[in-house]
Design a protein around this motif. Sequence first.
Motif, PDB file in Angstrom:
ATOM      1  N   PHE A  16      15.019 -48.288  16.509  1.00  0.00           N
ATOM      2  CA  PHE A  16      13.820 -49.099  16.259  1.00  0.00           C
ATOM      3  C   PHE A  16      13.072 -48.571  15.024  1.00  0.00           C
ATOM      4  O   PHE A  16      12.719 -49.326  14.120  1.00  0.00           O
ATOM      5  CB  PHE A  16      12.913 -49.063  17.492  1.00  0.00           C
ATOM      6  CG  PHE A  16      11.561 -49.687  17.288  1.00  0.00           C
ATOM      7  CD1 PHE A  16      11.404 -51.065  17.317  1.00  0.00           C
ATOM      8  CD2 PHE A  16      10.447 -48.892  17.059  1.00  0.00           C
ATOM      9  CE1 PHE A  16      10.156 -51.632  17.124  1.00  0.00           C
ATOM     10  CE2 PHE A  16       9.197 -49.459  16.853  1.00  0.00           C
ATOM     11  CZ  PHE A  16       9.054 -50.840  16.886  1.00  0.00           C
ATOM     12  N   LEU A  66      15.001 -49.176  11.727  1.00  0.00           N
ATOM     13  CA  LEU A  66      14.848 -50.559  11.268  1.00  0.00           C
ATOM     14  C   LEU A  66      13.454 -50.792  10.708  1.00  0.00           C
ATOM     15  O   LEU A  66      13.271 -51.409   9.659  1.00  0.00           O
ATOM     16  CB  LEU A  66      15.111 -51.533  12.420  1.00  0.00           C
ATOM     17  CG  LEU A  66      16.571 -51.717  12.818  1.00  0.00           C
ATOM     18  CD1 LEU A  66      16.664 -52.610  14.053  1.00  0.00           C
ATOM     19  CD2 LEU A  66      17.367 -52.336  11.675  1.00  0.00           C
ATOM     20  N   LEU A  67      12.488 -50.278  11.435  1.00  0.00           N
ATOM     21  CA  LEU A  67      11.089 -50.455  11.027  1.00  0.00           C
ATOM     22  C   LEU A  67      10.866 -49.897   9.626  1.00  0.00           C
ATOM     23  O   LEU A  67      10.219 -50.513   8.780  1.00  0.00           O
ATOM     24  CB  LEU A  67      10.189 -49.736  12.028  1.00  0.00           C
ATOM     25  CG  LEU A  67       8.693 -49.905  11.827  1.00  0.00           C
ATOM     26  CD1 LEU A  67       8.259 -51.248  12.381  1.00  0.00           C
ATOM     27  CD2 LEU A  67       7.925 -48.798  12.522  1.00  0.00           C
ATOM     28  N   ARG A 114      12.978 -49.486   7.277  1.00  0.00           N
ATOM     29  CA  ARG A 114      13.760 -50.178   6.284  1.00  0.00           C
ATOM     30  C   ARG A 114      13.104 -51.509   5.920  1.00  0.00           C
ATOM     31  O   ARG A 114      13.381 -52.089   4.880  1.00  0.00           O
ATOM     32  CB  ARG A 114      15.148 -50.439   6.890  1.00  0.00           C
ATOM     33  CG  ARG A 114      16.222 -50.859   5.947  1.00  0.00           C
ATOM     34  CD  ARG A 114      17.439 -51.310   6.722  1.00  0.00           C
ATOM     35  NE  ARG A 114      17.144 -52.497   7.522  1.00  0.00           N
ATOM     36  CZ  ARG A 114      18.058 -53.377   7.940  1.00  0.00           C
ATOM     37  NH1 ARG A 114      19.328 -53.184   7.670  1.00  0.00           N
ATOM     38  NH2 ARG A 114      17.722 -54.430   8.650  1.00  0.00           N
ATOM     39  N   SER A 115      12.238 -51.982   6.786  1.00  0.00           N
ATOM     40  CA  SER A 115      11.653 -53.316   6.637  1.00  0.00           C
ATOM     41  C   SER A 115      10.517 -53.287   5.609  1.00  0.00           C
ATOM     42  O   SER A 115      10.026 -52.225   5.233  1.00  0.00           O
ATOM     43  CB  SER A 115      11.092 -53.779   7.982  1.00  0.00           C
ATOM     44  OG  SER A 115       9.889 -53.091   8.255  1.00  0.00           O
ATOM     45  N   PRO A 116      10.102 -54.478   5.167  1.00  0.00           N
ATOM     46  CA  PRO A 116       8.955 -54.533   4.253  1.00  0.00           C
ATOM     47  C   PRO A 116       7.734 -53.804   4.829  1.00  0.00           C
ATOM     48  O   PRO A 116       7.007 -53.129   4.106  1.00  0.00           O
ATOM     49  CB  PRO A 116       8.679 -56.031   4.124  1.00  0.00           C
ATOM     50  CG  PRO A 116       9.975 -56.695   4.439  1.00  0.00           C
ATOM     51  CD  PRO A 116      10.661 -55.810   5.435  1.00  0.00           C
ATOM     52  N   PHE A 117       7.551 -53.935   6.143  1.00  0.00           N
ATOM     53  CA  PHE A 117       6.426 -53.257   6.798  1.00  0.00           C
ATOM     54  C   PHE A 117       6.512 -51.745   6.590  1.00  0.00           C
ATOM     55  O   PHE A 117       5.544 -51.084   6.190  1.00  0.00           O
ATOM     56  CB  PHE A 117       6.440 -53.594   8.291  1.00  0.00           C
ATOM     57  CG  PHE A 117       5.406 -52.861   9.108  1.00  0.00           C
ATOM     58  CD1 PHE A 117       4.096 -53.296   9.138  1.00  0.00           C
ATOM     59  CD2 PHE A 117       5.750 -51.740   9.850  1.00  0.00           C
ATOM     60  CE1 PHE A 117       3.135 -52.624   9.887  1.00  0.00           C
ATOM     61  CE2 PHE A 117       4.805 -51.070  10.606  1.00  0.00           C
ATOM     62  CZ  PHE A 117       3.493 -51.519  10.623  1.00  0.00           C
ATOM     63  N   LYS A 137       8.142 -50.112   4.310  1.00  0.00           N
ATOM     64  CA  LYS A 137       7.979 -49.739   2.898  1.00  0.00           C
ATOM     65  C   LYS A 137       6.497 -49.651   2.546  1.00  0.00           C
ATOM     66  O   LYS A 137       6.089 -48.828   1.729  1.00  0.00           O
ATOM     67  CB  LYS A 137       8.665 -50.768   1.990  1.00  0.00           C
ATOM     68  CG  LYS A 137      10.137 -50.950   2.249  1.00  0.00           C
ATOM     69  CD  LYS A 137      10.944 -49.772   1.762  1.00  0.00           C
ATOM     70  CE  LYS A 137      12.418 -49.971   2.081  1.00  0.00           C
ATOM     71  NZ  LYS A 137      13.200 -48.756   1.878  1.00  0.00           N
ATOM     72  N   VAL A 138       5.713 -50.538   3.165  1.00  0.00           N
ATOM     73  CA  VAL A 138       4.270 -50.491   2.901  1.00  0.00           C
ATOM     74  C   VAL A 138       3.676 -49.194   3.473  1.00  0.00           C
ATOM     75  O   VAL A 138       2.861 -48.540   2.823  1.00  0.00           O
ATOM     76  CB  VAL A 138       3.557 -51.730   3.490  1.00  0.00           C
ATOM     77  CG1 VAL A 138       2.041 -51.587   3.379  1.00  0.00           C
ATOM     78  CG2 VAL A 138       4.016 -52.986   2.771  1.00  0.00           C
ATOM     79  N   VAL A 180       5.111 -46.296   3.831  1.00  0.00           N
ATOM     80  CA  VAL A 180       5.469 -45.165   2.969  1.00  0.00           C
ATOM     81  C   VAL A 180       4.670 -45.233   1.659  1.00  0.00           C
ATOM     82  O   VAL A 180       4.273 -44.204   1.104  1.00  0.00           O
ATOM     83  CB  VAL A 180       6.991 -45.156   2.721  1.00  0.00           C
ATOM     84  CG1 VAL A 180       7.385 -43.987   1.857  1.00  0.00           C
ATOM     85  CG2 VAL A 180       7.741 -45.082   4.043  1.00  0.00           C
ATOM     86  N   GLY A 181       4.420 -46.459   1.201  1.00  0.00           N
ATOM     87  CA  GLY A 181       3.574 -46.628   0.019  1.00  0.00           C
ATOM     88  C   GLY A 181       2.157 -46.144   0.271  1.00  0.00           C
ATOM     89  O   GLY A 181       1.541 -45.503  -0.581  1.00  0.00           O
TER      90      GLY A 181
END
Lengths: 321, 258
Positions: free
Chosen positions: A177, A180-181, A183-186, A188-189, A191-192
């Motif tokens: 889970f 996947l989380l 790796r997702s656009p969510f 990435k935000v 980590v940003g």
Amino acid sequence: MSKHIPLILKLIALGGLLAFPMADSPFYTELVAKTVLFGIFAMSLDLLVGFTGLVSLGHAAYFGIAAYTVALMTPKYEAASFWTTFPSAIGISAAAALVVGIFVLRTKGIYFIMVTLAFAQMVFYLFHDTALGGGSDGIYLNLKPDTTLFGGKPFDLDNPFHLYYLIIATLVVVYLFLKLLLRSPFGKVLVGIKSNEHRMKSMGYRTFGYKLAAFSIAGGLAGAAGYLYAVLFGFVTPELMSWHQSGNVLLMVILGGMGNLVGALLGALAFVAMQEVFSTWTKHWQLVMGSVIVLSVLFLPGGLSAVPRRLKAALTGGGEK
Amino acid sequence: MSDTMNNDVLLVAEKLTKRFGGLAANQDVNLSLERGKLHALLGPNGAGKSTCINMLSGDLPPTEGRILYLGQDISRTSAAQRSQLGIGRSYQRTNIFPKFSVFENVRLAAQSRNQRAWKIFADAMNDKTAVDKAMAAIEEAGLTSRAQRIAGTLSHGEQRQLEIAMVLATDAQVLLLDEPLAGMGSDESHQMVELLLKLRPSRAILLVEHDMDAVFAVANTITVMVNGQVLESGSPEQIRASTQVQQAYLGHEEMLHV
């Protein structure tokens, strides 16, 4: 080939975990189960600390809330249903984290650390000083949850092996889970936000919502671990949500290397192993453990998960990165 | 009617004022940014140029005055909201994600236009819109050969180009560029000037810059600020001829005769 090595190692580790009960040692099987559920707990905190940059010192609250949820949902002489208590425990701890998050996420840095601690202490005293959950003695869970579903019992939590495999399955599900989380656009935000929240805002992200979602998800996953803890050991006490516990899980994340899910698992393993080994040596084991942690932070930045990379760098003669 | 009715006027600052305690960092600043035009903001250090950009981008709330975007008052909106409206900015001190690749820096910027946060099981790399937009912005900023490099390892000039690429990837119509040429070598500045000229026709640009050669090469309008106030505003020729400006830049006047 070499890029498959991490996957192969992970599968070997999983195979080892699955085969472990064959060793036929109830004591060690329980210890491994405990390590794994602390690993789940540590991964959930790593989502905040290592990936979103939110250092929470109150994460044990959600672990404890879920543990109390199953204890309070279980009647004294009757087993509660696994299928209602498990989702409820996760949902209630996620909801609690959502509510707390609305307040604590308005602060940053050291204030965030203190406010998460303060909220966790409020929860601790709520259970410690009121009759709600048996006060400071906690509650015994006399009967483990019943897994009957549509008239059949797919597995039985009174069977230590079944419970063990449920914990391993939860580990795998939570790990996948989170993978996947992230790796997702969510993800990435998140980590940003950890890297440069100010810039994220100036690029049009309302970071508060993302952080709140991460805080709530992390709370829910901590809840999964807390639930399994209560079921495994059959009792809950306010100590589960004490600040020591929040500190311990933070240490696991730091020991393993922040921002690395396998690191969080290794951190939990190292932590539990040290606790077991040092406590057989001396009554002052916490002193020894504290020293080891200080040394590892000083000499092993990046934690255990950075060891392979550092070894490789040392072997190939390349400079440390 | 007023300028704000003009379709090409995107961003207008009216009597923008920022006070920090007793200090007026900006006092009654009026500015207007038009599509197809580059408006340069000049002034000595401490003149209030960055404060002005910070108010326009939403990083600082103005004490008084209004900011209008396409005629709408946006003075109280957040930086994130303004970015979504189409106002993008770059920073004086390079403000990137140093540990991410160049591509990921720009991809994150592009992803902000189409946020589907609930799709937590989708691979971010499968969001083709964001990926394509990022590649286009990287190419426009001239960084294609650097796309896979870790941003923190780029040269200073390339990092400044990356800043621009990130703004472009957000589809910004208004670019607020805070000293994009700062610390650049002459080759790099030359490239950046080319880039600004390429971007100018389709966007409204506010450029804060100390490099006079560059400013006079690209600006349609120049506003000179001193001590938080607008000293003079006009075409490059008007500014070059202004005695007031020459006095303000006393000792630097040769800079204006390039």
